[in-house]
Write a protein that holds these residues in place. Structure first.
Motif, mmCIF file in Angstrom:
data_model
loop_
_atom_site.group_PDB
_atom_site.id
_atom_site.type_symbol
_atom_site.label_atom_id
_atom_site.label_comp_id
_atom_site.label_asym_id
_atom_site.label_seq_id
_atom_site.Cartn_x
_atom_site.Cartn_y
_atom_site.Cartn_z
ATOM 1 N N ARG A 10 0.616 12.257 -10.354
ATOM 2 C CA ARG A 10 1.995 11.292 -9.687
ATOM 3 C C ARG A 10 1.795 11.141 -8.779
ATOM 4 N N ILE A 11 1.788 9.729 -8.278
ATOM 5 C CA ILE A 11 1.968 9.246 -7.036
ATOM 6 C C ILE A 11 2.550 8.347 -6.933
ATOM 7 N N LEU A 12 4.036 8.538 -6.078
ATOM 8 C CA LEU A 12 4.858 7.757 -6.546
ATOM 9 C C LEU A 12 4.486 6.691 -4.656
ATOM 10 N N ILE A 13 4.619 5.146 -5.365
ATOM 11 C CA ILE A 13 4.255 3.887 -4.043
ATOM 12 C C ILE A 13 5.558 4.007 -3.596
ATOM 13 N N ILE A 14 5.782 3.559 -2.507
ATOM 14 C CA ILE A 14 7.226 3.033 -1.455
ATOM 15 C C ILE A 14 6.950 2.136 -1.816
ATOM 16 N N GLU A 15 6.828 1.214 -1.592
ATOM 17 C CA GLU A 15 6.631 -0.301 -0.431
ATOM 18 C C GLU A 15 7.591 -1.373 -1.871
ATOM 19 N N ASP A 16 7.737 -2.748 -0.195
ATOM 20 C CA ASP A 16 8.880 -3.595 -0.519
ATOM 21 C C ASP A 16 7.828 -4.521 -0.463
ATOM 22 N N ASP A 17 6.622 -4.564 -0.299
ATOM 23 C CA ASP A 17 5.829 -5.838 -0.789
ATOM 24 C C ASP A 17 5.186 -5.698 -2.066
ATOM 25 N N PRO A 18 5.719 -6.693 -3.235
ATOM 26 C CA PRO A 18 5.051 -6.352 -4.646
ATOM 27 C C PRO A 18 3.812 -6.789 -5.230
ATOM 28 N N ASP A 34 -0.793 8.434 -12.691
ATOM 29 C CA ASP A 34 0.498 7.958 -13.852
ATOM 30 C C ASP A 34 0.833 7.643 -12.245
ATOM 31 N N VAL A 35 1.697 6.752 -11.826
ATOM 32 C CA VAL A 35 1.908 5.573 -10.738
ATOM 33 C C VAL A 35 3.381 5.065 -11.801
ATOM 34 N N LYS A 36 3.933 5.490 -10.268
ATOM 35 C CA LYS A 36 6.165 4.684 -9.809
ATOM 36 C C LYS A 36 6.006 4.218 -8.532
ATOM 37 N N VAL A 37 6.248 2.337 -8.628
ATOM 38 C CA VAL A 37 6.718 1.871 -7.126
ATOM 39 C C VAL A 37 8.078 2.067 -7.188
ATOM 40 N N ALA A 38 8.667 2.487 -6.008
ATOM 41 C CA ALA A 38 10.157 1.595 -5.542
ATOM 42 C C ALA A 38 10.016 0.792 -4.264
ATOM 43 N N LEU A 39 10.592 0.014 -4.184
ATOM 44 C CA LEU A 39 10.756 -1.757 -3.535
ATOM 45 C C LEU A 39 11.836 -1.276 -2.286
ATOM 46 N N THR A 40 12.346 0.258 -1.944
ATOM 47 C CA THR A 40 13.627 0.350 -1.126
ATOM 48 C C THR A 40 13.498 1.686 -1.175
ATOM 49 N N LEU A 45 13.543 7.689 -2.623
ATOM 50 C CA LEU A 45 14.422 8.946 -2.020
ATOM 51 C C LEU A 45 14.350 9.205 -3.337
ATOM 52 N N GLU A 46 15.207 8.372 -4.399
ATOM 53 C CA GLU A 46 16.306 9.015 -5.948
ATOM 54 C C GLU A 46 14.760 9.077 -6.669
ATOM 55 N N ALA A 47 13.326 8.352 -6.309
ATOM 56 C CA ALA A 47 12.038 9.028 -7.825
ATOM 57 C C ALA A 47 11.683 10.103 -6.893
ATOM 58 N N TRP A 48 11.269 10.382 -5.646
ATOM 59 C CA TRP A 48 10.696 11.372 -5.277
ATOM 60 C C TRP A 48 11.575 12.745 -5.894
ATOM 61 N N LYS A 49 12.910 12.931 -6.308
ATOM 62 C CA LYS A 49 13.459 13.915 -6.115
ATOM 63 C C LYS A 49 13.667 14.244 -7.553
ATOM 64 N N GLN A 50 13.740 13.293 -8.047
ATOM 65 C CA GLN A 50 13.496 12.964 -9.657
ATOM 66 C C GLN A 50 12.503 13.169 -10.383
ATOM 67 N N TRP A 51 11.142 12.955 -10.094
ATOM 68 C CA TRP A 51 10.035 12.217 -10.602
ATOM 69 C C TRP A 51 9.159 13.997 -9.800
ATOM 70 N N CYS A 52 9.384 14.274 -8.682
ATOM 71 C CA CYS A 52 8.408 15.540 -8.180
ATOM 72 C C CYS A 52 7.356 14.493 -8.004
ATOM 73 N N PRO A 53 6.679 13.861 -7.234
ATOM 74 C CA PRO A 53 4.952 13.364 -7.859
ATOM 75 C C PRO A 53 3.836 14.337 -6.457
ATOM 76 N N HIS A 54 2.900 14.425 -6.919
ATOM 77 C CA HIS A 54 1.996 14.632 -6.147
ATOM 78 C C HIS A 54 1.416 14.088 -5.271
ATOM 79 N N LEU A 55 2.315 12.944 -4.630
ATOM 80 C CA LEU A 55 1.710 12.125 -3.465
ATOM 81 C C LEU A 55 2.339 10.962 -3.148
ATOM 82 N N ILE A 56 2.618 10.630 -2.074
ATOM 83 C CA ILE A 56 3.284 9.567 -1.572
ATOM 84 C C ILE A 56 2.987 9.034 -1.463
ATOM 85 N N VAL A 57 2.545 7.707 -1.471
ATOM 86 C CA VAL A 57 2.055 6.644 -0.354
ATOM 87 C C VAL A 57 3.592 5.935 0.367
ATOM 88 N N LEU A 58 3.432 6.008 1.276
ATOM 89 C CA LEU A 58 4.694 5.193 1.910
ATOM 90 C C LEU A 58 4.751 3.832 2.890
#
Length: 244
Positions: A10-18, A34-40, A45-58
């Motif tokens: 599970r990889i979380l991308i926190i990036e405001d450029d769509p 499995d990838v999830k995108v957060a634009l703000t 932070l909410e996705a990190w707490k709820q989804w528990c990713p293995h890595l974050i691209v910030l």
């Protein structure tokens, strides 16, 4: 049979450029993740707490809460989660600040997609090996030494504090806020900064939440709560935690 260290993660991308976020999401998905995108920042932070990713691209420059505050907030609770900063900030001081606050890798925009994917793979592999190593050693968190100041002692592994009020079972939020004060020992922290890092609130949020926690901490740890020695107020700013 050898286990693939970078198998589906599970990889979380926190990036405001769509456009950048979509491109990264597509390529990491093609790698089998499995990838999830957060634009703000708040969504991140909410996705990190709820989804528990293995890595974050910030990304660093985000609306609401910036990337450095997100990094600091995560490191208060998880020192091991791999985090890769991907930012347009190219100054050496920006890199240094990132590594000081606990980032694992730092890439600047524009970037090579091939290099990015290799760095992600390396971070996931290293994390997999580290977790296997820790499991094999049966790391016991209870062996961590308590943090002491004055006649007070905090055991973060058990969440208990021995203090003037007796034995206190601290809440998760109390533990997080205490860690934030301890990490910044002797440094003034504004209410807005405490809210951003400790609770994920955006700038401009008006709340007495921080003040209520300080009252609680003084009741726990101060010999004279109305004349605090450790958790001091700074007029028009916020609070500072300090001790000899």
């Amino acid at each position: 049979m050898q286990v693939n260290a970078t198998a589906r993660k599970r990889i979380l991308i926190i990036e405001d450029d769509p456009h950048i976020a979509e491109g990264i999401e597509l390529n990491l998905s093609l790698q089998g993740h499995d990838v999830k995108v957060a634009l703000t920042g708040i969504e991140g932070l909410e996705a990190w707490k709820q989804w528990c990713p293995h890595l974050i691209v910030l990304d660093l420059m985000l609306p609401g809460i910036d990337g450095m505050q997100i990094l600091k907030s995560i490191r208060l609770e998880d020192e091991r989660l791999p985090i890769l900063i991907l930012s347009a900030k190219v100054e050496p001081s920006d890199r240094v600040d990132g590594f000081v606050d606990g980032v694992d890798d730092y890439m600047t925009k524009p970037f090579s997609l091939e290099e990015f994917l290799l760095r992600v793979k390396r971070l996931l592999t290293r994390d997999h090996w580290q977790r296997e190593h820790d499991d094999s050693l049966m790391v016991n968190s209870s062996e961590q030494e308590p943090y002491s100041f004055g006649a007070n002692s905090i055991d973060f592994s058990s969440g208990q504090a021995e203090c003037r009020a007796g034995t206190i079972q601290l809440t998760e939020q109390e533990i997080k806020l205490l860690k934030l004060f301890i990490v910044n020992k002797g440094k003034p922290l504004s209410r807005s900064k405490l809210l951003e890092i400790g609770w994920g609130y955006s700038k401009g949020t008006s709340t007495r939440t921080v003040d209520n926690y300080i009252v609680r901490f003084r009741r726990y740890f101060e010999e004279h709560p109305k004349e605090p020695r450790y958790f001091k107020s700074i007029r028009s700013l916020g609070y500072v935690f300090d001790h000899d």
